[in-house]
Design an enzyme around this catalytic site. Structure first.
Site, PDB file in Angstrom:
ATOM      1  N   TYR A 183       0.843  -1.191   0.000  1.00  0.00           N
ATOM      2  CA  TYR A 183       0.000   0.000   0.000  1.00  0.00           C
ATOM      3  C   TYR A 183       0.884   1.249   0.000  1.00  0.00           C
ATOM      4  O   TYR A 183       1.611   1.515   0.964  1.00  0.00           O
ATOM      5  CB  TYR A 183      -0.929   0.024   1.210  1.00  0.00           C
ATOM      6  CG  TYR A 183      -1.975  -1.069   1.223  1.00  0.00           C
ATOM      7  CD1 TYR A 183      -2.267  -1.809   0.076  1.00  0.00           C
ATOM      8  CD2 TYR A 183      -2.686  -1.365   2.385  1.00  0.00           C
ATOM      9  CE1 TYR A 183      -3.224  -2.804   0.091  1.00  0.00           C
ATOM     10  CE2 TYR A 183      -3.661  -2.357   2.397  1.00  0.00           C
ATOM     11  CZ  TYR A 183      -3.922  -3.082   1.260  1.00  0.00           C
ATOM     12  OH  TYR A 183      -4.870  -4.075   1.270  1.00  0.00           O
ATOM     13  N   VAL A 186     -18.013   2.287  -6.779  1.00  0.00           N
ATOM     14  CA  VAL A 186     -18.923   1.933  -5.683  1.00  0.00           C
ATOM     15  C   VAL A 186     -20.348   1.823  -6.222  1.00  0.00           C
ATOM     16  O   VAL A 186     -20.725   2.510  -7.171  1.00  0.00           O
ATOM     17  CB  VAL A 186     -18.861   2.986  -4.559  1.00  0.00           C
ATOM     18  CG1 VAL A 186     -17.467   3.047  -3.958  1.00  0.00           C
ATOM     19  CG2 VAL A 186     -19.278   4.364  -5.055  1.00  0.00           C
ATOM     20  N   PHE A 187     -21.128   0.952  -5.604  1.00  0.00           N
ATOM     21  CA  PHE A 187     -22.512   0.765  -6.057  1.00  0.00           C
ATOM     22  C   PHE A 187     -23.474   1.734  -5.364  1.00  0.00           C
ATOM     23  O   PHE A 187     -24.561   1.998  -5.872  1.00  0.00           O
ATOM     24  CB  PHE A 187     -22.964  -0.680  -5.835  1.00  0.00           C
ATOM     25  CG  PHE A 187     -22.855  -1.179  -4.424  1.00  0.00           C
ATOM     26  CD1 PHE A 187     -23.816  -0.879  -3.471  1.00  0.00           C
ATOM     27  CD2 PHE A 187     -21.776  -1.975  -4.048  1.00  0.00           C
ATOM     28  CE1 PHE A 187     -23.707  -1.348  -2.169  1.00  0.00           C
ATOM     29  CE2 PHE A 187     -21.665  -2.449  -2.750  1.00  0.00           C
ATOM     30  CZ  PHE A 187     -22.630  -2.139  -1.806  1.00  0.00           C
ATOM     31  N   GLY A 246     -17.727  -5.231  -9.208  1.00  0.00           N
ATOM     32  CA  GLY A 246     -16.667  -5.667 -10.111  1.00  0.00           C
ATOM     33  C   GLY A 246     -15.342  -5.690  -9.373  1.00  0.00           C
ATOM     34  O   GLY A 246     -15.282  -5.866  -8.149  1.00  0.00           O
ATOM     35  N   SER A 294     -13.156  -4.358   0.086  1.00  0.00           N
ATOM     36  CA  SER A 294     -13.942  -3.586  -0.887  1.00  0.00           C
ATOM     37  C   SER A 294     -15.439  -3.816  -0.699  1.00  0.00           C
ATOM     38  O   SER A 294     -16.146  -4.214  -1.642  1.00  0.00           O
ATOM     39  CB  SER A 294     -13.532  -3.926  -2.320  1.00  0.00           C
ATOM     40  OG  SER A 294     -12.248  -3.433  -2.598  1.00  0.00           O
ATOM     41  N   PRO A 295     -15.979  -3.568   0.500  1.00  0.00           N
ATOM     42  CA  PRO A 295     -17.394  -3.843   0.754  1.00  0.00           C
ATOM     43  C   PRO A 295     -18.367  -2.920   0.030  1.00  0.00           C
ATOM     44  O   PRO A 295     -19.572  -3.162   0.066  1.00  0.00           O
ATOM     45  CB  PRO A 295     -17.505  -3.664   2.273  1.00  0.00           C
ATOM     46  CG  PRO A 295     -16.401  -2.719   2.625  1.00  0.00           C
ATOM     47  CD  PRO A 295     -15.279  -3.070   1.703  1.00  0.00           C
TER      48      PRO A 295
END
Length: 305
Positions: free
Chosen positions: A52, A225-226, A220, A215-216
């Site tokens: 990171y 983000v959804f 994809g 990645s909650p």
């Protein structure tokens, strides 16, 4: 903050892990505020990796928290190693060298948890075992786990590794549910029935390995983000409806959906926004009903057989 036991470690950890992958995007002042907010809210489990920011994130974190012995006692630190440029490397030499670098950047004498990052096709379990034994006996690492590994890869490691593997970090969100889908669509002739990961969800539950969803909020593979995304109108409408019922944000419900699963998962947040972090933490106080969990699952486009 509600806590769970991390695998079989006897280590009590917050149900929310604070991901530090993007902390290098913050100013020094904002980084200090971010870390202190997490600690104030009881979210004292911080997830790192040596890749990171090419190590910069770990160093920035240590500076932001003003690391010293008294501060160190108040937190649980996890990091990962094994990814190198153009390759994966679980060799004994690389693991040992990586941990020394991690400890130096975090300005600490030990890690609470070390995870092996992406699977190494050339892994030698005996070498991993030697590295783990040396790290454990020296006190540099107290607990061990893996990331993105399937049951057979874990079993292969366990053939040589003496220490329990207490965690497995896997991608999971409301829109990335393949590990759940396959269990629902058993014996069905549809795409959701395809077992892509060797039943890793059930395997981890059977072996008391804590799943740490990463990645909650992503759909994809890092496509975005959804939440509040026009591509997912039905899903967002349902999440917002349930968020209104509980008097919380859609961020809180997205995390609460993961926490509702009986696998006792520990989602890893990726945000560096203090308010959003607080919304994530608030999810530990909410338990969705079975009906609400399935309503959200179906609203994401999943079809029950």
């Amino acid at each position: 903050m509600r806590t769970i036991e991390l695998g079989t470690s006897n280590l009590q950890v917050p149900v929310i892990a604070v991901g530090c992958m993007r902390i290098n995007n913050l100013s020094k002042t904002d980084a200090e505020r971010f870390v202190q907010t997490a600690l104030d809210e009881g979210a004292n489990f911080f997830d790192h990796a040596d890749i990171y920011g090419a190590g910069e994130c770990e160093q920035i974190f240590a500076e932001a928290v003003h690391m010293n012995a008294s501060v160190r006692e108040k937190m649980i630190l996890q990091s990962k190693c094994g990814i190198r440029r153009g390759m994966f490397d679980f060799s004994k030499e690389h693991i040992l060298e990586s941990v020394d670098g991690i400890l130096d950047r975090l300005n600490t004498d030990y890690l609470d948890v070390l995870l092996l990052h992406r699977p190494d096709a050339l892994v030698e379990p005996d070498e991993v075992a030697e590295a783990f034994d040396r790290l454990h006996s020296s006190g540099k690492v107290r607990h061990f786990g893996v990331s993105n590994q399937n049951p057979m890869q874990i079993q292969l490691l366990k053939k040589s590794v003496k220490q329990p593997l207490v965690a497995n970090q896997l991608q999971l969100s409301i829109t990335n549910t393949t590990m759940i889908d396959a269990g629902i669509h058993v014996n069905m002739l549809d795409d959701a029935a395809v077992n892509r990961d060797g039943s890793i969800l059930d395997f981890c539950r059977l072996n008391d390995i804590t799943i740490q969803p990463w990645s909650p909020f992503q759909y994809g593979f890092f496509e975005g983000v959804f939440l509040d995304n026009d591509k997912f109108p039905e899903l967002n409408a349902k999440i917002n409806e349930i968020a209104g019922k509980y008097g919380v944000t859609n961020t809180t419900i997205a995390i609460a959906w993961i926490l509702r699963h009986p696998a006792q998962m520990q989602p890893v947040t990726g945000t560096t926004n203090v308010d959003r972090l607080k919304d994530c933490i608030k999810a530990s106080e909410i338990r969705l009903t079975r009906e609400e969990w399935y309503e959200i699952y179906r609203a994401a486009g999943n079809i029950l057989p």
